[in-house]
Design an enzyme around this catalytic site. Sequence first.
Site, PDB file in Angstrom:
ATOM      1  N   LEU A 132      88.974  16.223  78.280  1.00 26.54           N
ATOM      2  CA  LEU A 132      88.770  15.983  79.700  1.00 26.54           C
ATOM      3  C   LEU A 132      88.140  14.464  79.460  1.00 26.54           C
ATOM      4  CD1 LEU A 132      87.685  19.037  82.160  1.00 26.54           C
ATOM      5  CD2 LEU A 132      90.153  17.808  80.861  1.00 26.54           C
ATOM      6  N   ASP A 133      88.278  13.736  80.516  1.00 24.32           N
ATOM      7  CA  ASP A 133      87.398  12.129  80.235  1.00 24.32           C
ATOM      8  C   ASP A 133      85.948  12.761  80.801  1.00 24.32           C
ATOM      9  OD1 ASP A 133      89.683  10.610  79.499  1.00 24.32           O
ATOM     10  OD2 ASP A 133      90.243  10.582  81.565  1.00 24.32           O
ATOM     11  N   GLN A 134      85.036  11.435  80.467  1.00 27.42           N
ATOM     12  CA  GLN A 134      83.940  11.331  81.151  1.00 27.42           C
ATOM     13  C   GLN A 134      83.875  12.073  82.627  1.00 27.42           C
ATOM     14  OE1 GLN A 134      81.556   8.669  79.149  1.00 27.42           O
ATOM     15  NE2 GLN A 134      79.377   9.381  80.983  1.00 27.42           N
ATOM     16  N   ASP A 135      84.529  11.588  82.966  1.00 26.63           N
ATOM     17  CA  ASP A 135      84.565  11.281  84.744  1.00 26.63           C
ATOM     18  C   ASP A 135      85.254  12.338  85.823  1.00 26.63           C
ATOM     19  OD1 ASP A 135      83.106   9.629  84.887  1.00 26.63           O
ATOM     20  OD2 ASP A 135      83.676   7.707  85.032  1.00 26.63           O
ATOM     21  N   THR A 136      85.922  12.749  84.674  1.00 27.33           N
ATOM     22  CA  THR A 136      87.065  14.112  84.901  1.00 27.33           C
ATOM     23  C   THR A 136      86.022  15.129  84.901  1.00 27.33           C
ATOM     24  OG1 THR A 136      88.805  13.258  84.723  1.00 27.33           O
ATOM     25  CG2 THR A 136      88.793  15.508  84.584  1.00 27.33           C
TER      26      THR A 136
END
Length: 286
Positions: A132-136
């Site tokens: 998952l992306d860091q901000d997800t």
Amino acid sequence: MKFTITLPLNLSEMSIQDLLENKWFVPRKIRHFIRTRKGILVNGEARPFHSLVKAGDTITIMLETSDYPKRAIRLGNASKIDVLYEDEHLIIVNKPYGMKTHPNQPEEQDTLLNHLADYLAPETQPHVVHRLDQDTSGAILFAKNPFVLPILGHLLEQKNIYRRYQALVHGLLTQERTINQKIGRDRHDRQKRRIDNKNGKPAITHVTVAKDIAVKSNQSAIFCQLETGRTHQIRVHLASIGHPLVGDPLYSKHPKGRLMLHAYELNLDHPFTGQSISVRALPGLW
């Protein structure tokens, strides 16, 4: 390592060779080690690889530590792990917003992988199945041993791991749609991806509207289901149709606050038992 697995009732009869190679995707080198050491038992008895196994048989796999050497992972903080599901072979956790899935540099130790390594230590190590992306935020699956890792990877490739995301987007979306646009790297910004139907990789996102969720004017609450798992897939696809994610610093012209994307639901059939596993990462965005 030693694993005892009872073959599920829906399994067709097959040889041990076929089970290891084509059902469990055991690498050729490891299959060779198992064969030469007689490291597989069927109902407690050693059998040659051409022997048949069937539903209900108990398979015992015996592996040496040297078959799958441990990697160097710095230990983080186990208290940061929120477990949604766990058994002998896999673990699903709820990733916080703002935390990387795994380190990009060996000295990093404040990523989800580092914290999970501390949670599982010293018995086992986590292995990344998807990211998952860091901000997800939200549900993310890890293998607890290298034996199950290629099976989970195959399930992901064959679209047999169902992932559903909550998202908040700019603009009004009133009906469901499927976005089928290839995604490639942005030649001008290494951090970004872009629609590239000529040279990009296939990417499919299904979008449905969460009609009963109250949001600010000129915003829409939606669910996204992935058929593929490209980097920034949801973010790029939604921006491409004029509905970028709220808070997206890369693909929205008006980023403010956190990225409003949350991996809300994850479903799969257990690779060994066939048991249906379904988790939701709460509280989510709404």
